[in-house]
Design a protein around this motif. Structure first.
Motif, mmCIF file in Angstrom:
data_model
loop_
_atom_site.group_PDB
_atom_site.id
_atom_site.type_symbol
_atom_site.label_atom_id
_atom_site.label_comp_id
_atom_site.label_asym_id
_atom_site.label_seq_id
_atom_site.Cartn_x
_atom_site.Cartn_y
_atom_site.Cartn_z
ATOM 1 N N SER A 125 0.818 -1.218 0.000
ATOM 2 C CA SER A 125 0.000 0.000 0.000
ATOM 3 C C SER A 125 0.850 1.266 0.000
ATOM 4 C CB SER A 125 -0.928 0.005 1.222
ATOM 5 O OG SER A 125 -1.845 -1.065 1.168
ATOM 6 N N ASN B 130 -8.947 11.846 -1.563
ATOM 7 C CA ASN B 130 -8.648 10.433 -1.768
ATOM 8 C C ASN B 130 -9.563 9.814 -2.815
ATOM 9 O OD1 ASN B 130 -6.761 10.762 0.216
ATOM 10 N ND2 ASN B 130 -7.582 9.196 1.592
ATOM 11 N N GLU C 110 -8.520 8.331 -6.543
ATOM 12 C CA GLU C 110 -8.882 6.982 -6.967
ATOM 13 C C GLU C 110 -9.643 7.011 -8.288
ATOM 14 O OE1 GLU C 110 -9.294 5.236 -2.400
ATOM 15 O OE2 GLU C 110 -11.077 5.619 -3.612
ATOM 16 N N ARG C 111 -10.590 7.932 -8.411
ATOM 17 C CA ARG C 111 -11.389 7.971 -9.638
ATOM 18 C C ARG C 111 -10.574 8.461 -10.827
ATOM 19 N NH1 ARG C 111 -17.536 9.794 -7.739
ATOM 20 N NH2 ARG C 111 -17.905 7.892 -6.517
ATOM 21 N N THR D 98 -7.385 7.950 -11.177
ATOM 22 C CA THR D 98 -6.538 6.816 -11.542
ATOM 23 C C THR D 98 -7.283 5.893 -12.498
ATOM 24 O OG1 THR D 98 -5.341 6.886 -9.444
ATOM 25 C CG2 THR D 98 -5.291 4.805 -10.658
ATOM 26 N N GLU D 99 -8.525 5.609 -12.174
ATOM 27 C CA GLU D 99 -9.321 4.721 -13.024
ATOM 28 C C GLU D 99 -9.611 5.344 -14.378
ATOM 29 O OE1 GLU D 99 -11.814 2.386 -9.502
ATOM 30 O OE2 GLU D 99 -12.702 4.122 -10.499
ATOM 31 N N GLN E 277 -1.208 9.665 -9.560
ATOM 32 C CA GLN E 277 -2.096 9.851 -8.412
ATOM 33 C C GLN E 277 -1.610 9.095 -7.162
ATOM 34 O OE1 GLN E 277 -4.430 12.136 -9.368
ATOM 35 N NE2 GLN E 277 -3.557 11.867 -11.418
ATOM 36 N N VAL F 247 -2.062 5.969 -6.240
ATOM 37 C CA VAL F 247 -3.026 5.051 -5.638
ATOM 38 C C VAL F 247 -2.480 3.634 -5.821
ATOM 39 C CG1 VAL F 247 -5.459 4.355 -5.517
ATOM 40 C CG2 VAL F 247 -4.859 6.674 -6.240
ATOM 41 N N ASP G 58 -2.660 0.792 -4.362
ATOM 42 C CA ASP G 58 -3.449 -0.426 -4.182
ATOM 43 C C ASP G 58 -4.296 -0.772 -5.403
ATOM 44 O OD1 ASP G 58 -2.655 -1.252 -1.647
ATOM 45 O OD2 ASP G 58 -4.038 0.114 -0.644
ATOM 46 N N PHE G 59 -4.527 0.166 -6.292
ATOM 47 C CA PHE G 59 -5.437 -0.058 -7.410
ATOM 48 C C PHE G 59 -4.745 -0.820 -8.533
ATOM 49 C CE2 PHE G 59 -9.311 2.932 -7.244
ATOM 50 C CZ PHE G 59 -9.483 2.678 -5.890
ATOM 51 N N HIS H 221 -3.366 1.369 -11.313
ATOM 52 C CA HIS H 221 -2.038 1.942 -11.079
ATOM 53 C C HIS H 221 -0.969 0.911 -11.393
ATOM 54 C CE1 HIS H 221 1.556 2.959 -8.700
ATOM 55 N NE2 HIS H 221 1.191 4.213 -8.842
#
Length: 311
Positions: free
Chosen positions: A78, A230, A234-235, A237-238, A266, A268, A270-271, A274
């Motif tokens: 993480s 946060n 996350e969004r 990144t997607e 970004q 992130v 854990d995603f 990424h």
């Protein structure tokens, strides 16, 4: 895209702001939307330090020590320290090999570095220990896709999608993989899935892939609905990852490279988006280098076959 000006003709592309345009709408998007990149979680760092101290004890049995290594590896993961995470995951498995969740993590690591045979072995081990492990099924299918084993990847991702057809991310990955075999059929299927969508935010990513909404509309919706930094990170990144994938599919490699870099920026960690953005960049650079090598070879052959002029 309106937000990028690609310098030069190579893939050493940089994001420099929007292309010049006198319209108000274009001036509004002077720079690509960004969140404040996520910073290292202090609580995770404290937990890493605590677990490191505990692991120095000599009175721990193997099961407890294995759990601690897995837990510390998860924190390392993480924090973006994937190599340290991998070391802990390996140590955990040496102490207790009956851990499907750990094998799944190890498989993702091998996928990221392009060691696909080791990735398949890790995911197979995870599924042998826990046949209902959906994450291992998904991640193995993605590894098979990146390893160019498309029929097996389609089979696995289809099973994963059928477990929850209302999940937009499952629909997206099924499309990305299936289009390698039949682009038109994959697009038709994704459009049907989009028409039957629920209110899950992720369907806007499907809409972008299908070009059902404009990029401006998508980013405006994200910025309007993501007040927390946060969530915004996350969004973004997607959306940058899947938008990059769409441009990559269209053969627009410079824009895809810029967008993958924004997905990475970004932080992130854990995603999956990424993690796999790095792999996508590697694949693009390999394709471009191969194209450049082929062009250079053709030029050399043309020069060698050229008749000298009679002066």
């Amino acid at each position: 895209m309106k937000w990028f000006r690609i310098l030069g003709l190579s893939l050493v592309a940089v994001v420099t702001g929007c292309a010049s345009n006198s319209s108000t709408q274009d001036q509004q998007w002077l720079n690509p939307p960004m969140a404040v990149p996520l910073q290292a979680n202090v609580q995770y760092e404290v937990q890493v330090a605590r677990l490191t101290q505990l692991l120095q004890r000599s009175d721990l049995d193997n099961d407890v020590r294995a759990k601690m290594h897995f837990e510390r590896g998860s924190y390392f993961n993480s924090l973006g320290m994937r190599d340290l995470a991998q070391l802990d995951f390996n140590q955990s498995l040496q102490l207790n090999p009956a851990q499907p969740v750990v094998f799944n993590q190890v498989g993702q690591y091998f996928t990221q570095i392009g060691d696909f045979d080791s990735a398949y072995e890790a995911f197979d081990s995870s599924l042998e220990l826990d046949p209902a492990n959906s994450y291992a099924l998904r991640n193995r299918s993605i590894a098979l896709y990146y390893g160019d084993r498309i029929p097996l990847a389609i089979e696995g991702m289809t099973r994963y999608y059928q477990e929850n057809p209302s999940d937009p991310y499952r629909a997206l990955w099924l499309y990305i993989i299936s289009r390698q075999a039949s682009p038109s059929e994959a697009a038709i299927t994704l459009n049907k899935q989009y028409l039957a969508r629920n209110n899950d935010w992720g369907w806007i990513l499907v809409a972008l892939m299908l070009d059902q909404v404009s990029e401006e509309q998508a980013f405006q919706a994200i910025l309007a609905s993501s007040r927390d930094n946060n969530v915004l990170a996350e969004r973004l990144t997607e959306v940058y990852f899947y938008l990059a994938k769409r441009h990559q599919i269209d053969g627009d490699y410079p824009t895809a490279v810029s967008l993958y870099k924004l997905a990475i920026a970004q932080n992130v960690y854990d995603f999956a988006e990424h993690k796999y953005a790095f792999l996508e960049l590697t694949k693009i650079f390999e394709i471009v280098r191969a194209q450049q090598a082929e062009e250079a070879k053709k030029q050399q052959e043309e020069q060698a076959n050229a008749e000298p002029s009679d002066a």
